[in-house]
Design a protein around this motif. Structure first.
Motif, PDB file in Angstrom:
ATOM      1  N   LEU A  30       0.763  -0.927  -0.199  1.00 16.02           N
ATOM      2  CA  LEU A  30      -0.452   0.237   0.092  1.00 16.02           C
ATOM      3  C   LEU A  30       0.815   1.064  -0.239  1.00 16.02           C
ATOM      4  O   LEU A  30       0.895   2.385  -0.667  1.00 16.02           O
ATOM      5  CB  LEU A  30      -0.778  -0.181   1.526  1.00 16.02           C
ATOM      6  CG  LEU A  30      -2.083  -1.319   1.149  1.00 16.02           C
ATOM      7  CD1 LEU A  30      -3.058  -0.824   2.461  1.00 16.02           C
ATOM      8  CD2 LEU A  30      -2.857  -1.009   0.163  1.00 16.02           C
ATOM      9  N   PHE A  31       2.076   0.992   0.628  1.00 19.21           N
ATOM     10  CA  PHE A  31       2.641   2.255   1.083  1.00 19.21           C
ATOM     11  C   PHE A  31       4.411   1.894   0.827  1.00 19.21           C
ATOM     12  O   PHE A  31       4.369   0.396   1.865  1.00 19.21           O
ATOM     13  CB  PHE A  31       2.750   2.922   1.979  1.00 19.21           C
ATOM     14  CG  PHE A  31       3.333   4.258   1.801  1.00 19.21           C
ATOM     15  CD1 PHE A  31       3.398   5.624   1.129  1.00 19.21           C
ATOM     16  CD2 PHE A  31       4.295   4.320   2.930  1.00 19.21           C
ATOM     17  CE1 PHE A  31       4.206   6.496   1.840  1.00 19.21           C
ATOM     18  CE2 PHE A  31       5.329   5.236   2.930  1.00 19.21           C
ATOM     19  CZ  PHE A  31       4.844   6.515   2.642  1.00 19.21           C
ATOM     20  N   ASP A  32       5.374   2.725   0.349  1.00 23.24           N
ATOM     21  CA  ASP A  32       6.836   2.538   0.367  1.00 23.24           C
ATOM     22  C   ASP A  32       6.930   3.608   0.182  1.00 23.24           C
ATOM     23  O   ASP A  32       7.314   4.347  -0.582  1.00 23.24           O
ATOM     24  CB  ASP A  32       7.092   1.374  -0.951  1.00 23.24           C
ATOM     25  CG  ASP A  32       8.713   1.444  -0.717  1.00 23.24           C
ATOM     26  OD1 ASP A  32       9.086   2.249  -0.152  1.00 23.24           O
ATOM     27  OD2 ASP A  32       9.058   0.530  -1.646  1.00 23.24           O
ATOM     28  N   GLY A  33       7.536   4.802   1.345  1.00 19.21           N
ATOM     29  CA  GLY A  33       8.644   5.830   1.766  1.00 19.21           C
ATOM     30  C   GLY A  33       8.462   6.065   2.756  1.00 19.21           C
ATOM     31  O   GLY A  33       9.137   5.450   3.829  1.00 19.21           O
ATOM     32  N   THR A  34       9.371   7.357   3.390  1.00 16.09           N
ATOM     33  CA  THR A  34       9.549   7.472   3.957  1.00 16.09           C
ATOM     34  C   THR A  34       8.338   7.676   4.802  1.00 16.09           C
ATOM     35  O   THR A  34       7.240   8.139   4.888  1.00 16.09           O
ATOM     36  CB  THR A  34      10.285   9.268   3.755  1.00 16.09           C
ATOM     37  OG1 THR A  34       9.654  10.154   3.288  1.00 16.09           O
ATOM     38  CG2 THR A  34      12.343   9.222   2.992  1.00 16.09           C
ATOM     39  N   LEU A  35       8.951   7.835   6.634  1.00 10.85           N
ATOM     40  CA  LEU A  35       7.965   8.808   7.472  1.00 10.85           C
ATOM     41  C   LEU A  35       7.104  10.341   7.450  1.00 10.85           C
ATOM     42  O   LEU A  35       5.823   9.742   7.953  1.00 10.85           O
ATOM     43  CB  LEU A  35       8.729   8.564   9.015  1.00 10.85           C
ATOM     44  CG  LEU A  35       8.175   7.237   9.916  1.00 10.85           C
ATOM     45  CD1 LEU A  35       8.069   5.906   9.897  1.00 10.85           C
ATOM     46  CD2 LEU A  35       8.360   8.001  11.537  1.00 10.85           C
ATOM     47  N   THR A  36       8.212  10.561   7.021  1.00 13.72           N
ATOM     48  CA  THR A  36       7.689  12.024   6.685  1.00 13.72           C
ATOM     49  C   THR A  36       5.879  11.812   5.403  1.00 13.72           C
ATOM     50  O   THR A  36       5.466  12.375   5.552  1.00 13.72           O
ATOM     51  CB  THR A  36       8.352  13.143   5.789  1.00 13.72           C
ATOM     52  OG1 THR A  36       9.445  12.712   6.816  1.00 13.72           O
ATOM     53  CG2 THR A  36       8.209  14.663   6.530  1.00 13.72           C
ATOM     54  N   ASP A  37       6.950  11.458   4.348  1.00 15.02           N
ATOM     55  CA  ASP A  37       5.724  10.998   3.899  1.00 15.02           C
ATOM     56  C   ASP A  37       4.888  10.680   3.788  1.00 15.02           C
ATOM     57  O   ASP A  37       3.523  10.913   3.269  1.00 15.02           O
ATOM     58  CB  ASP A  37       6.450   9.976   2.446  1.00 15.02           C
ATOM     59  CG  ASP A  37       8.092  11.361   1.312  1.00 15.02           C
ATOM     60  OD1 ASP A  37       7.908  12.230   1.669  1.00 15.02           O
ATOM     61  OD2 ASP A  37       8.699  10.432   0.652  1.00 15.02           O
ATOM     62  N   PHE A  38       4.933   8.770   4.890  1.00 13.91           N
ATOM     63  CA  PHE A  38       3.541   8.309   4.791  1.00 13.91           C
ATOM     64  C   PHE A  38       2.442   9.025   5.477  1.00 13.91           C
ATOM     65  O   PHE A  38       1.251   9.716   5.737  1.00 13.91           O
ATOM     66  CB  PHE A  38       4.659   7.322   5.705  1.00 13.91           C
ATOM     67  CG  PHE A  38       2.880   6.190   6.273  1.00 13.91           C
ATOM     68  CD1 PHE A  38       2.482   5.356   5.658  1.00 13.91           C
ATOM     69  CD2 PHE A  38       2.756   6.908   7.820  1.00 13.91           C
ATOM     70  CE1 PHE A  38       1.848   4.956   6.043  1.00 13.91           C
ATOM     71  CE2 PHE A  38       1.064   5.443   8.218  1.00 13.91           C
ATOM     72  CZ  PHE A  38       1.061   4.278   7.651  1.00 13.91           C
ATOM     73  N   ARG A  39       3.289   9.941   6.793  1.00 11.62           N
ATOM     74  CA  ARG A  39       2.516  10.930   7.596  1.00 11.62           C
ATOM     75  C   ARG A  39       1.821  12.403   6.263  1.00 11.62           C
ATOM     76  O   ARG A  39       0.618  12.220   6.196  1.00 11.62           O
ATOM     77  CB  ARG A  39       3.366  12.033   8.238  1.00 11.62           C
ATOM     78  CG  ARG A  39       3.575  11.585   9.857  1.00 11.62           C
ATOM     79  CD  ARG A  39       4.356  12.469  10.269  1.00 11.62           C
ATOM     80  NE  ARG A  39       4.980  11.894  11.658  1.00 11.62           N
ATOM     81  CZ  ARG A  39       4.708  11.064  12.757  1.00 11.62           C
ATOM     82  NH1 ARG A  39       3.046  11.793  12.524  1.00 11.62           N
ATOM     83  NH2 ARG A  39       4.766  10.844  13.920  1.00 11.62           N
ATOM     84  N   ALA A  40       2.940  12.312   5.669  1.00 14.71           N
ATOM     85  CA  ALA A  40       1.823  13.831   4.560  1.00 14.71           C
ATOM     86  C   ALA A  40       0.609  12.898   3.563  1.00 14.71           C
ATOM     87  O   ALA A  40      -0.279  13.531   3.658  1.00 14.71           O
ATOM     88  CB  ALA A  40       3.485  13.861   3.763  1.00 14.71           C
ATOM     89  N   LYS A  41       1.131  11.715   3.897  1.00 13.05           N
ATOM     90  CA  LYS A  41      -0.142  10.787   2.816  1.00 13.05           C
ATOM     91  C   LYS A  41      -1.458  10.783   3.193  1.00 13.05           C
ATOM     92  O   LYS A  41      -2.629  10.702   2.797  1.00 13.05           O
ATOM     93  CB  LYS A  41       0.593   9.892   1.807  1.00 13.05           C
ATOM     94  CG  LYS A  41      -0.582   8.842   1.205  1.00 13.05           C
ATOM     95  CD  LYS A  41      -0.206   7.950   0.463  1.00 13.05           C
ATOM     96  CE  LYS A  41      -0.613   6.859  -0.019  1.00 13.05           C
ATOM     97  NZ  LYS A  41      -0.387   6.031  -1.602  1.00 13.05           N
ATOM     98  N   TYR A  42      -1.748  10.415   4.763  1.00 13.08           N
ATOM     99  CA  TYR A  42      -2.532  10.012   5.784  1.00 13.08           C
ATOM    100  C   TYR A  42      -2.672  10.282   6.587  1.00 13.08           C
ATOM    101  O   TYR A  42      -3.628  10.044   7.267  1.00 13.08           O
ATOM    102  CB  TYR A  42      -2.125   8.435   5.981  1.00 13.08           C
ATOM    103  CG  TYR A  42      -1.845   7.052   4.210  1.00 13.08           C
ATOM    104  CD1 TYR A  42      -2.674   6.268   4.331  1.00 13.08           C
ATOM    105  CD2 TYR A  42      -0.507   6.627   4.273  1.00 13.08           C
ATOM    106  CE1 TYR A  42      -2.814   5.791   3.246  1.00 13.08           C
ATOM    107  CE2 TYR A  42      -0.881   5.791   2.951  1.00 13.08           C
ATOM    108  CZ  TYR A  42      -2.026   4.996   2.567  1.00 13.08           C
ATOM    109  OH  TYR A  42      -1.693   4.298   1.470  1.00 13.08           O
ATOM    110  N   ASN A  43      -1.714  11.401   6.850  1.00  9.02           N
ATOM    111  CA  ASN A  43      -2.229  11.841   7.585  1.00  9.02           C
ATOM    112  C   ASN A  43      -3.833  12.934   7.368  1.00  9.02           C
ATOM    113  O   ASN A  43      -3.463  13.810   6.559  1.00  9.02           O
ATOM    114  CB  ASN A  43      -1.438  12.713   8.189  1.00  9.02           C
ATOM    115  CG  ASN A  43      -1.133  13.633   9.763  1.00  9.02           C
ATOM    116  OD1 ASN A  43      -2.432  13.390  10.264  1.00  9.02           O
ATOM    117  ND2 ASN A  43      -0.242  13.723   9.697  1.00  9.02           N
TER     118      ASN A  43
END
Lengths: 328, 262
Positions: free
Chosen positions: A238-251
């Motif tokens: 579902l997702f592959d990336g940095t923790l920052t990007d993860f926050r940005a995408k799902y936050n």
């Protein structure tokens, strides 16, 4: 094109599961004719890792995390797709691959139950034919790093879960593997042991440049040690990336905690805020994307006049939960 | 090679930690030896066979229980347990042969119990055994050779049957079958020379009699040196044949595991 250290391409794994029918007649029938259902445990997963990366591999139970790790370590044959670890195809060269990897499964111990940890160390020295020098150095290093001095001579059966986990991690690293697969290393551990392990994992990665893939259900593990995150659910990435990007995408924004001295006023429904939790004197309010923290604070103070107000960044755990729910 | 010795050593060391189990082993060994003494005294006293002396029979009993407890092992339940809790995948990741690992483990586990059970039985037995039952040098050598072959053969058979655990969900009954065959065709309770002719003929074509019966026969001097080649080469042939078969089964098992998961 240069190859990454670990390359996983279009990896799939199907399990055939025998259907069991009810009752004795069903059991007899199944002796002669069995029906199977196919479970797609891993579906078309691709990713690549560079040497020295630490990646958190997360997903709910049954998402396919352990199946992926087993294919990476070479005990499981992919249904389709390819895996390469440091130029080795694990399932074709299981033994050769095993020399370069360390594996720890959180709920399985590799230690001699009746003997002290030092005996298992002894076995691993001989298993990998380690030179005395390297063995001595690594023993000292890990005993010190994981703070194992006090219990190295006690029989394993007398050790706590956290102590056993430390020992399992230490023996998986004695032969200086290039890659370490950690499957739920912090499961069942107390807060202090978790912290020691997280610090140790970070330290090992920094000192020995070990590439680490870590599966966990504890998002604090991820926040503490991983820069990168891969999330899978129902076998799919579902997702592959940095923790920052993860926050940005799902936050979905941030939340605010409002505390009241007396009974809080009535909640006014509106599109910008959502009342996520409420207790007697406390609200957790989630703010929608696009509102600044400053505006939200002014707004909420004007409306409800709380005694205290805190702004909280949304915890990874909540973001992950939201992401799983979206996927359902 | 050294790693297997370390496995043997650790397995032995683990076993030694259980003091009370060792004591129970001594008691049960002495009791069952006592039963055997009474049983054979009664049977031979009733004049069953004139060519077997009481002292021979006691040696037969002692050697049999020594050889059996040295080689017993329930590989099937070990594999079954590690399939259930999933440690089997971890064992595949250790850089060593599963077969030799199991071998070293079993002998390490057995040797302590065997010594501890055999010594007291030998002490009591030494008062009852006549020097006439003891072998000469050539027979001792043959006994040692065939014991080593017998122990390895026993391991091969248990290992082979144990590998079936990969295909069966539950396999505790496998070792019952195995013990049944061993007791019956291996002559571990009643010597094969007391058997009806056709049964003892069948036993020549099965591996079981070469495990403990033939070694004991050498010790008792019942097999003359000039016909020693037969049981020894039969044991060797069985060893080679079974290890070829278990190699095939092992590959199939690993493949099954790789396809279906642990």
């Amino acid at each position: 094109m240069t190859m990454s250290f670990i390359e996983v391409k279009k990896l799939c794994k199907d399990y055939k599961i025998a259907k069991s029918e009810k009752g004795i007649s069903g059991a007899v029938k199944s002796l002669f004719h069995r029906e199977y259902t196919v479970k797609q445990a891993v579906r078309n997963v691709s990713f690549s890792l560079e040497k020295g990366e630490v990646v958190g591999y997360i997903g709910p139970n049954g998402a396919g995390k352990s199946t992926t790790l087993k294919m990476l370590s070479g005990v499981l044959l992919p249904t389709s797709g390819t895996v390469s670890v440091g130029g080795i195809v694990p399932y074709k060269n299981r033994r050769e691959n095993a020399r370069h990897i360390g594996v720890v499964f959180g709920q399985r111990s590799q230690l001699y139950w009746d003997l002290p940890i030092s005996d298992t160390f002894d076995l691993y020295e001989n298993l990998y034919n380690l030179p005395k020098e390297q063995f001595r150095k690594n023993c000292d290093y890990y005993i010190d790093l994981l703070d194992m001095k006090d219990f190295i001579d006690q029989p394993v059966r007398q050790l706590s879960l956290g102590q056993k986990m430390k020992a399992n991690i230490a023996i998986s690293l004695l032969h200086d593997p290039d890659v370490l697969y950690l499957d739920e290393p912090t499961i069942g551990l107390d807060v202090t042991s978790k912290k020691v392990l997280r610090d140790a994992i970070k330290e090992i990665n920094a000192e020995k440049k070990t590439t680490i893939i870590l599966t966990t259900h504890d998002m604090d593990d991820i926040e503490a040690v991983c820069k990168r995150l891969i999330m899978i659910d129902q076998g799919q990435k579902l997702f592959d990336g940095t923790l920052t990007d993860f926050r940005a995408k799902y936050n979905s924004g941030f939340s605010l905690k409002l505390e009241f001295d007396s009974v809080p006023p009535a909640w006014q429904k509106c599109s910008q805020y959502e009342l996520a939790e409420q207790s007697e004197h406390q609200w957790i309010v989630r703010a929608a994307d696009g509102i600044s923290a400053k505006d939200a604070m002014i707004d909420l103070i004007n409306r409800y006049d709380p005694t205290n107000l805190y702004v909280q960044e949304e915890r990874i755990e909540d973001i992950v939960r939201a992401a799983y729910e979206v996927n359902k | 090679m050294k790693k297997y010795f370390v496995v043997f050593q650790k397995s032995l060391k683990s076993e030694i930690t259980y003091r009370s189990a060792a004591l129970a082993g001594i008691v049960s060994a002495l009791l069952s030896f006592l039963i055997q003494i009474f049983l054979w005294k009664a049977l031979l006293g009733a004049g069953v066979r004139q060519d077997t002396s009481f002292s021979d029979m006691l040696l037969y009993v002692i050697l049999n229980s020594f050889l059996l407890s040295l080689t017993k092992g329930n590989v099937a339940s070990v594999i079954e347990a590690s399939m259930i809790d999933g440690t089997i995948s971890m064992e595949l990741l250790r850089p060593m042969s599963f077969k030799y690992y199991t071998l070293a483990n079993i002998f390490g586990k057995n040797i302590y119990g065997t010594l501890i059970r055999t010594v007291p039985v030998l002490v009591i037995g030494s008062f009852l055994i006549s020097p006439a039952s003891l072998p000469d040098g050539a027979h001792i050598l043959l006994f040692v050779i065939s014991t080593v072959l017998g122990a390895l053969l026993m391991f091969e058979v248990t290992y082979l049957v144990g590998l079936l655990a990969f295909w069966l969900q539950r396999c505790w009954f496998l070792s019952w079958y195995l013990n049944g065959f061993l007791t019956f065709f291996g002559g571990t309770v009643i010597p094969l020379w007391f058997y009806p002719d056709f049964l003892s003929k069948i036993s020549y074509f099965l591996p079981f009699r070469y495990i403990t019966f033939e070694p004991v026969n050498f010790f008792l001097g019942k097999t003359p040196v000039h016909s020693a080649w037969l049981p020894i080469s039969a044991a060797l042939l069985w060893l080679l044949a079974l290890s070829a078969v278990d190699k095939l089964i092992w590959h199939a098992a690993v493949k099954k595991l790789a396809v279906n998961g642990g």
